[in-house]
Write an enzyme that holds these catalytic residues in place. Structure first.
Site, mmCIF file in Angstrom:
data_model
loop_
_atom_site.group_PDB
_atom_site.id
_atom_site.type_symbol
_atom_site.label_atom_id
_atom_site.label_comp_id
_atom_site.label_asym_id
_atom_site.label_seq_id
_atom_site.Cartn_x
_atom_site.Cartn_y
_atom_site.Cartn_z
ATOM 1 N N CYS A 142 0.833 -1.217 0.000
ATOM 2 C CA CYS A 142 0.000 0.000 0.000
ATOM 3 C C CYS A 142 0.869 1.269 0.000
ATOM 4 O O CYS A 142 1.587 1.511 -0.953
ATOM 5 C CB CYS A 142 -0.980 -0.030 1.161
ATOM 6 S SG CYS A 142 -2.394 1.080 0.873
ATOM 7 N N LYS A 163 -12.034 8.383 -1.755
ATOM 8 C CA LYS A 163 -11.263 7.262 -1.224
ATOM 9 C C LYS A 163 -11.574 5.970 -1.975
ATOM 10 O O LYS A 163 -12.738 5.648 -2.237
ATOM 11 C CB LYS A 163 -11.568 7.079 0.263
ATOM 12 C CG LYS A 163 -10.719 6.023 0.954
ATOM 13 C CD LYS A 163 -11.012 5.971 2.448
ATOM 14 C CE LYS A 163 -10.105 4.967 3.146
ATOM 15 N NZ LYS A 163 -10.355 4.897 4.603
ATOM 16 N N SER A 192 -7.803 0.481 0.597
ATOM 17 C CA SER A 192 -8.232 1.538 1.508
ATOM 18 C C SER A 192 -7.212 2.665 1.406
ATOM 19 O O SER A 192 -6.238 2.704 2.147
ATOM 20 C CB SER A 192 -8.319 1.005 2.948
ATOM 21 O OG SER A 192 -8.690 2.028 3.846
ATOM 22 N N HIS A 235 -4.433 -4.147 0.159
ATOM 23 C CA HIS A 235 -4.194 -4.762 1.465
ATOM 24 C C HIS A 235 -4.666 -6.213 1.449
ATOM 25 O O HIS A 235 -5.629 -6.565 2.146
ATOM 26 C CB HIS A 235 -4.927 -3.996 2.563
ATOM 27 C CG HIS A 235 -4.274 -2.716 2.969
ATOM 28 N ND1 HIS A 235 -3.117 -2.684 3.728
ATOM 29 C CD2 HIS A 235 -4.607 -1.435 2.725
ATOM 30 C CE1 HIS A 235 -2.783 -1.420 3.943
ATOM 31 N NE2 HIS A 235 -3.658 -0.647 3.345
ATOM 32 N N GLU A 237 -3.581 -8.622 2.967
ATOM 33 C CA GLU A 237 -3.434 -9.229 4.292
ATOM 34 C C GLU A 237 -4.587 -8.883 5.232
ATOM 35 O O GLU A 237 -4.687 -9.457 6.328
ATOM 36 C CB GLU A 237 -2.110 -8.770 4.929
ATOM 37 C CG GLU A 237 -2.094 -7.354 5.492
ATOM 38 C CD GLU A 237 -1.977 -6.263 4.446
ATOM 39 O OE1 GLU A 237 -2.041 -5.079 4.831
ATOM 40 O OE2 GLU A 237 -1.803 -6.585 3.248
ATOM 41 N N ARG A 249 -15.080 3.415 12.435
ATOM 42 C CA ARG A 249 -14.225 4.385 13.118
ATOM 43 C C ARG A 249 -14.379 5.771 12.502
ATOM 44 O O ARG A 249 -14.576 6.764 13.210
ATOM 45 C CB ARG A 249 -12.761 3.930 13.033
ATOM 46 C CG ARG A 249 -11.743 4.914 13.599
ATOM 47 C CD ARG A 249 -10.375 4.644 12.989
ATOM 48 N NE ARG A 249 -10.362 4.903 11.556
ATOM 49 C CZ ARG A 249 -9.434 4.412 10.720
ATOM 50 N NH1 ARG A 249 -8.478 3.643 11.173
ATOM 51 N NH2 ARG A 249 -9.487 4.718 9.434
#
Length: 303
Positions: A142, A163, A192, A235, A237, A249
């Site tokens: 990333c 985003k 992300s 990502h 992982e 969040r």
């Protein structure tokens, strides 16, 4: 085969509960085979979460993997306890005299800042230069991938209009490359991020080979120097609930955030997300460890 970690690392107990083979230092010391030596430069704020995710990804291999956690000295983490970092992490100064089979540079929550304004940028540049001569293969993730491509190849990231957030479909470009061995033509992976490395600029650079991309998310995977440097823009992982945690969040903070794409069934955040990227993520890490680390590294790293 196992991954090897320090005896009292908190992630060890969780991994063992998940039936992942983790070997502690005492047992590993009595084996004759040489473990693959991997260093993880963890730049993520929630370091223990990232440890778990990366260790899970490295565990699906017949190789014994010896993991060393590395930190930068020019930045103080605010989201992970100092005691955890002091106990389980080594500074770059402490490990730079060593050689490693593999090295992983994670993402970081600084992507909307110019690289030169990141407080540990000079130290990271030194680390990336060091990997060229001291590491068999380096995996950049990333923001770490954006930083690596910018530093080594001069291609800068660009701001996205919104985003890139969710789980996106990707297409394999180079099926004969061992890193993608066992991949389907189409696979999914999480993203992300607010920025991207322009795919057309990477395509135009003869030093880089694009291995997989997405019509929606752009560049996903490329490499240089026959796998000595590998760059992953997403990502893979991430756990099932990572994007969910990020979404909730940001929503609680009052930030403008869209639902992650292709993530919640029926686009309902009350529904449990479907995990549709794990098998290809495991394959990516297994292929990296086997074909670009284990098959290429000398038995005596000093040589």
């Amino acid at each position: 085969m196992p991954i090897r970690v320090q005896n009292d690392l908190p992630a060890k107990e969780i991994l063992e509960h998940e039936n992942i083979f983790v070997m502690d230092e005492y047992r590993a010391a009595h084996q004759d085979i040489r473990p693959i030596k991997i260093a993880l430069l963890n730049l993520m704020p929630l370091k223990e979460d990232t440890e778990l995710q990366i260790l899970r990804s490295l565990s699906n291999t017949p190789l014994q993997v010896d993991v060393v956690f590395v930190r930068v000295s020019s930045h103080v983490s605010k989201n992970t306890s100092t005691s955890h970092i002091n106990k389980f992490y080594q500074s770059f100064e402490e490990i730079k005299h060593q050689k490693f089979d593999g090295f992983i540079i994670t993402g970081a929550p600084v992507e909307q800042m110019p690289f030169e304004e990141v407080d540990y940028w000079d130290e990271l540049k030194e680390i990336m230069d060091w990997t060229v001569t001291n590491v068999t293969s380096t995996l950049h993730l990333c923001w770490g991938a954006q930083a690596g491509i910018y530093h080594h190849y001069g291609i800068d990231k660009v701001q996205l209009p919104e985003k890139m957030f969710g789980v996106f479909k990707h297409h394999v470009r180079e099926r004969k490359i061992p890193l993608l061995r066992g991949f389907d033509d189409v696979f999914y992976a999480p993203h992300s991020r607010h920025t991207e490395i322009p795919l057309n600029q990477v395509d135009a650079d003869e030093r880089l080979v694009v291995l997989a991309d997405s019509q929606e998310a752009g560049l996903f995977l490329c490499m240089a120097k026959e796998g000595r440097q590998i760059f992953v823009m997403g990502h893979p992982e991430y756990d099932r609930m990572t994007l969910d945690s990020e979404y909730k969040r940001d929503r609680e903070k009052g930030a403008e955030i869209q639902l992650p794409v292709n993530y919640y069934p029926e686009n309902n955040p009350d529904n449990k997300p479907e995990l549709i990227w794990r098998s290809h993520a495991n394959n990516l890490y297994t292929n990296w460890l086997n074909y670009y680390v284990y098959q290429e590294t000398p038995y005596d790293l000093d040589k």
